[in-house]
Design a protein around this motif. Structure first.
Motif, PDB file in Angstrom:
ATOM      1  N   GLY A  53       0.809  -1.223   0.000  1.00 40.35           N
ATOM      2  CA  GLY A  53       0.000   0.000   0.000  1.00 40.35           C
ATOM      3  C   GLY A  53       0.835   1.263   0.000  1.00 40.35           C
ATOM      4  N   CYS A  54       2.084   1.169  -0.449  1.00 35.85           N
ATOM      5  CA  CYS A  54       2.971   2.339  -0.390  1.00 35.85           C
ATOM      6  C   CYS A  54       2.672   3.307  -1.541  1.00 35.85           C
ATOM      7  CB  CYS A  54       4.419   1.880  -0.455  1.00 35.85           C
ATOM      8  SG  CYS A  54       5.588   3.248  -0.301  1.00 35.85           S
ATOM      9  N   PRO A  55       2.632   4.621  -1.251  1.00 43.39           N
ATOM     10  CA  PRO A  55       2.315   5.601  -2.299  1.00 43.39           C
ATOM     11  C   PRO A  55       3.445   5.848  -3.305  1.00 43.39           C
ATOM     12  CG  PRO A  55       2.790   6.714  -0.230  1.00 43.39           C
ATOM     13  CD  PRO A  55       2.788   5.241   0.074  1.00 43.39           C
ATOM     14  N   GLU A  56       4.656   5.376  -3.027  1.00 45.80           N
ATOM     15  CA  GLU A  56       5.803   5.644  -3.901  1.00 45.80           C
ATOM     16  C   GLU A  56       5.768   4.770  -5.162  1.00 45.80           C
ATOM     17  OE1 GLU A  56       6.679   8.457  -2.487  1.00 45.80           O
ATOM     18  OE2 GLU A  56       8.794   8.020  -2.130  1.00 45.80           O
ATOM     19  N   ASP A  57       6.607   5.114  -6.149  1.00 46.59           N
ATOM     20  CA  ASP A  57       6.558   4.356  -7.405  1.00 46.59           C
ATOM     21  C   ASP A  57       7.865   3.622  -7.741  1.00 46.59           C
ATOM     22  OD1 ASP A  57       8.204   6.411  -8.238  1.00 46.59           O
ATOM     23  OD2 ASP A  57       7.024   6.933 -10.008  1.00 46.59           O
ATOM     24  N   CYS A  58       8.622   3.236  -6.737  1.00 46.81           N
ATOM     25  CA  CYS A  58       9.892   2.528  -6.954  1.00 46.81           C
ATOM     26  C   CYS A  58       9.644   1.318  -7.877  1.00 46.81           C
ATOM     27  CB  CYS A  58      10.466   2.080  -5.619  1.00 46.81           C
ATOM     28  SG  CYS A  58      10.434   3.410  -4.385  1.00 46.81           S
ATOM     29  N   ALA A  59      10.301   1.341  -9.037  1.00 41.88           N
ATOM     30  CA  ALA A  59       9.954   0.396 -10.110  1.00 41.88           C
ATOM     31  C   ALA A  59      10.224  -1.067  -9.753  1.00 41.88           C
ATOM     32  CB  ALA A  59      10.722   0.770 -11.377  1.00 41.88           C
ATOM     33  N   TYR A  60      11.040  -1.295  -8.746  1.00 42.44           N
ATOM     34  CA  TYR A  60      11.406  -2.670  -8.372  1.00 42.44           C
ATOM     35  C   TYR A  60      10.488  -3.241  -7.289  1.00 42.44           C
ATOM     36  CZ  TYR A  60      13.528   0.396  -4.901  1.00 42.44           C
ATOM     37  OH  TYR A  60      13.706   1.382  -3.976  1.00 42.44           O
ATOM     38  N   CYS A  61       9.650  -2.385  -6.690  1.00 39.09           N
ATOM     39  CA  CYS A  61       9.096  -2.771  -5.379  1.00 39.09           C
ATOM     40  C   CYS A  61       7.693  -3.381  -5.411  1.00 39.09           C
ATOM     41  CB  CYS A  61       9.094  -1.566  -4.446  1.00 39.09           C
ATOM     42  SG  CYS A  61       8.670  -2.049  -2.754  1.00 39.09           S
ATOM     43  N   PRO A  62       7.558  -4.575  -4.871  1.00 38.31           N
ATOM     44  CA  PRO A  62       6.247  -5.229  -4.817  1.00 38.31           C
ATOM     45  C   PRO A  62       5.269  -4.523  -3.877  1.00 38.31           C
ATOM     46  CG  PRO A  62       7.935  -6.543  -3.642  1.00 38.31           C
ATOM     47  CD  PRO A  62       8.652  -5.408  -4.326  1.00 38.31           C
ATOM     48  N   GLN A  63       5.773  -3.591  -3.047  1.00 35.47           N
ATOM     49  CA  GLN A  63       4.895  -2.966  -2.048  1.00 35.47           C
ATOM     50  C   GLN A  63       4.281  -1.658  -2.502  1.00 35.47           C
ATOM     51  OE1 GLN A  63       5.743  -3.678   2.070  1.00 35.47           O
ATOM     52  NE2 GLN A  63       7.920  -3.930   1.563  1.00 35.47           N
ATOM     53  N   ALA A  64       4.617  -1.208  -3.707  1.00 32.29           N
ATOM     54  CA  ALA A  64       4.044   0.034  -4.218  1.00 32.29           C
ATOM     55  C   ALA A  64       2.583  -0.222  -4.577  1.00 32.29           C
ATOM     56  CB  ALA A  64       4.832   0.499  -5.438  1.00 32.29           C
ATOM     57  N   ALA A  65       1.673   0.615  -4.045  1.00 35.91           N
ATOM     58  CA  ALA A  65       0.227   0.386  -4.220  1.00 35.91           C
ATOM     59  C   ALA A  65      -0.167   0.382  -5.692  1.00 35.91           C
ATOM     60  CB  ALA A  65      -0.546   1.457  -3.467  1.00 35.91           C
ATOM     61  N   ALA A 101       8.995  -0.678   6.957  1.00 41.50           N
ATOM     62  CA  ALA A 101       7.607  -0.243   6.752  1.00 41.50           C
ATOM     63  C   ALA A 101       7.461   0.336   5.351  1.00 41.50           C
ATOM     64  CB  ALA A 101       7.220   0.811   7.791  1.00 41.50           C
ATOM     65  N   ALA A 102       6.365  -0.021   4.687  1.00 43.89           N
ATOM     66  CA  ALA A 102       6.112   0.478   3.335  1.00 43.89           C
ATOM     67  C   ALA A 102       5.526   1.878   3.418  1.00 43.89           C
ATOM     68  CB  ALA A 102       5.177  -0.475   2.603  1.00 43.89           C
ATOM     69  N   TRP A 103       6.345   2.788   3.901  1.00 44.57           N
ATOM     70  CA  TRP A 103       5.942   4.189   4.020  1.00 44.57           C
ATOM     71  C   TRP A 103       6.826   5.044   3.124  1.00 44.57           C
ATOM     72  CZ3 TRP A 103       6.352   4.187  10.096  1.00 44.57           C
ATOM     73  CH2 TRP A 103       5.170   3.662  10.637  1.00 44.57           C
ATOM     74  N   ARG A 104       6.263   6.161   2.651  1.00 45.17           N
ATOM     75  CA  ARG A 104       7.080   7.150   1.939  1.00 45.17           C
ATOM     76  C   ARG A 104       7.978   7.866   2.943  1.00 45.17           C
ATOM     77  NH1 ARG A 104       7.768  11.114  -1.847  1.00 45.17           N
ATOM     78  NH2 ARG A 104       7.811  13.228  -1.068  1.00 45.17           N
ATOM     79  N   THR A 169       8.783   9.671  -7.499  1.00 47.50           N
ATOM     80  CA  THR A 169       8.027  10.321  -6.427  1.00 47.50           C
ATOM     81  C   THR A 169       8.908  10.944  -5.338  1.00 47.50           C
ATOM     82  OG1 THR A 169       7.753   8.097  -5.527  1.00 47.50           O
ATOM     83  CG2 THR A 169       5.890   9.016  -6.737  1.00 47.50           C
ATOM     84  N   ARG A 170      10.226  10.858  -5.492  1.00 44.92           N
ATOM     85  CA  ARG A 170      11.142  11.582  -4.596  1.00 44.92           C
ATOM     86  C   ARG A 170      12.477  11.715  -5.307  1.00 44.92           C
ATOM     87  NH1 ARG A 170      10.896   6.235  -1.868  1.00 44.92           N
ATOM     88  NH2 ARG A 170      12.747   5.239  -2.693  1.00 44.92           N
ATOM     89  N   THR A 171      13.362  12.517  -4.739  1.00 44.08           N
ATOM     90  CA  THR A 171      14.631  12.774  -5.422  1.00 44.08           C
ATOM     91  C   THR A 171      15.811  12.162  -4.666  1.00 44.08           C
ATOM     92  OG1 THR A 171      15.074  14.794  -4.203  1.00 44.08           O
ATOM     93  CG2 THR A 171      13.737  15.013  -6.206  1.00 44.08           C
TER      94      THR A 171
HETATM   95 FE1  SF4 Z   1       9.584   2.448  -2.551  1.00 39.81          FE
HETATM   96 FE2  SF4 Z   1      10.002   1.663   0.012  1.00 39.81          FE
HETATM   97 FE3  SF4 Z   1       7.540   2.192  -0.872  1.00 39.81          FE
HETATM   98 FE4  SF4 Z   1       8.777   0.039  -1.787  1.00 39.81          FE
HETATM   99  S1  SF4 Z   1       8.156   0.391   0.325  1.00 39.81           S
HETATM  100  S2  SF4 Z   1       7.576   1.516  -2.998  1.00 39.81           S
HETATM  101  S3  SF4 Z   1      10.903   0.783  -1.829  1.00 39.81           S
HETATM  102  S4  SF4 Z   1       9.223   3.650  -0.710  1.00 39.81           S
END
Ligand code: SF4
Ligand code: SAM
Ligand code: DTB
Length: 333
Positions: A53-65, A101-104, A169-171
């Motif tokens: 449910g994470c708001p970020e868009d990290c292209a590798y991450c299974p936790q990005a919503a 934690a899957a937080w921004r 979504t961040r620098t």
């Molecule tokens: Fe990115 Fe961390 Fe969120 Fe994954 S959990 S999308 S790595 S910020």
């Protein structure tokens, strides 16, 4: 004694990275063996305290919503659940618990209060406690430090130039600022990256340069091989050759001689021989336990058999002192 340098040039790092493989491993092993504890491996156990449910868009991450992965979203765990998991990890031989934690970013709310209680509770088990919670202000870092946090993990992942391709979504500067905030609170820093994202070798070298030219080297540098996850934009990336992993570890070992270099994600795809080369090249930490944050990792007893076979031993907790009383060696990084 190997000199600690914070002024490596790209050319120097590139020359090391590209040196003939066996020369590179030999040099890294030599640097590693100047450290009396070279056969000790620090064991960290990961625990995902808030999943997906994470708001970020990290292209590798299974936790990005925003990506459709088969992940089960889980709210923040309770302090009791975390304490129980930490005790289990300790009983199995881990000296450090890393809570992710899957937080921004951290927000000053009741969830953060609960994380503070988790830190206190795991610290009371006499384990090194690490957190990876996203971006952090200086006062939040200080609260974590006051609760007994040992380390803060915040990865650079790739080079500054490549960052926009992986995360929008961040620098990179946001990332560096959080690391600085952790430093200001006297936390130890864990920061590394991922290979296999489709980056160039120059990107890898540039990331290593950023890490090694920080005013103080991170106390630990995790080198992850991408775990491609279905539903993420990088799901179809080819596996990185083990030789690239070895080159990254060896180069990190040579340019940051006192840092704990962690052979991190990607071990389920590596043979014992592959991993033995990584330890030879200077890796001296792993994540153990059958799960990373959300993806599989080798079983604990398999890792213990590997240690036995290779003559490695787990490192005890707080070997370099508590955060407020670091040994001279650790303080000199
Ligand atoms: Fe990115 Fe961390 Fe969120 Fe994954 S959990 S999308 S790595 S910020
Ligand atoms: N949300 C926080 C953050 O991004 O800093 C903490 C958790 S995040 C999952 C921690 C790190 O896990 C990322 O920086 C990345 O390096 C690593 N990671 C995530 N997914 C990965 C994957 N599929 N393969 C390898 N490493 C991964
Ligand atoms: C790090 O460098 N790697 C860990 C830890 N620090 C937080 C995370 C790896 C995650 C791999 C994908 C997953 O299991 O979700």
């Amino acid at each position: 004694m190997t000199e600690i340098r914070n002024n490596w040039t790209k050319e120097e790092i590139s020359e090391i990275y590209h040196s003939p493989l066996l020369d590179l491993i030999y040099r890294a092993a030599t640097v590693h063996r100047e450290n009396k504890d070279y056969s000790e491996v620090q064991i960290s156990s990961l625990l995902s305290i808030k999943t997906g449910g994470c708001p970020e868009d990290c292209a590798y991450c299974p936790q990005a919503a925003r990506y459709h992965t088969d992940l089960e979203v889980q709210a923040l765990m309770s302090v009791d659940q975390v304490t129980e998991a930490a005790q289990k990890a300790k009983d199995a031989g881990a000296s450090r618990l890393c809570m992710g934690a899957a937080w921004r970013e951290v927000r000053d709310n009741r969830d953060f209060d609960r994380v503070i209680d988790m830190v206190k509770s795991v610290n009371a088990l006499d384990m090194e406690v690490c957190c990876t919670l996203g971006m952090l202000t200086e006062s939040q870092a200080q609260r974590l430090a006051d609760a007994g946090l040992y380390a803060y993990n915040h990865n650079l992942d790739t080079s500054e130039d490549d960052y926009k391709r992986i995360i929008t979504t961040r620098t990179y500067d946001d990332r560096l600022k959080t690391i600085e905030n952790a430093r200001k609170a006297k936390l130890t820093v864990c920061s590394g990256g991922i290979i296999g994202l489709g980056e160039t070798v120059e990107d890898r070298i540039s990331m290593l340069r950023t890490l090694s030219n920080m005013p103080k080297h991170p106390e630990s540098v995790p080198i992850n091989a991408l775990v491609p996850v279905k539903g993420t934009p990088l799901a179809d990336q080819p596996r990185v050759p083990i030789w690239d992993m070895i080159r990254m570890i060896a180069t990190a070992r040579i340019i940051m001689p006192k840092t704990v270099v962690r052979l991190s994600a990607g071990r389920t795809e590596m043979s014992l021989t592959d991993q033995a080369f990584c330890f030879m090249a200077g890796a001296n930490s792993i994540f153990a336990g059958d799960k990373l944050l959300t993806t599989p990792n080798p079983a604990f007893n398999e890792d213990m058999q590997m240690f036995e076979l290779l003559g490695l031993k787990p490192r005890e907790a707080f070997k370099n002192g508590r955060p407020t009383q670091l040994t001279e060696e650790a303080a000199a990084l």
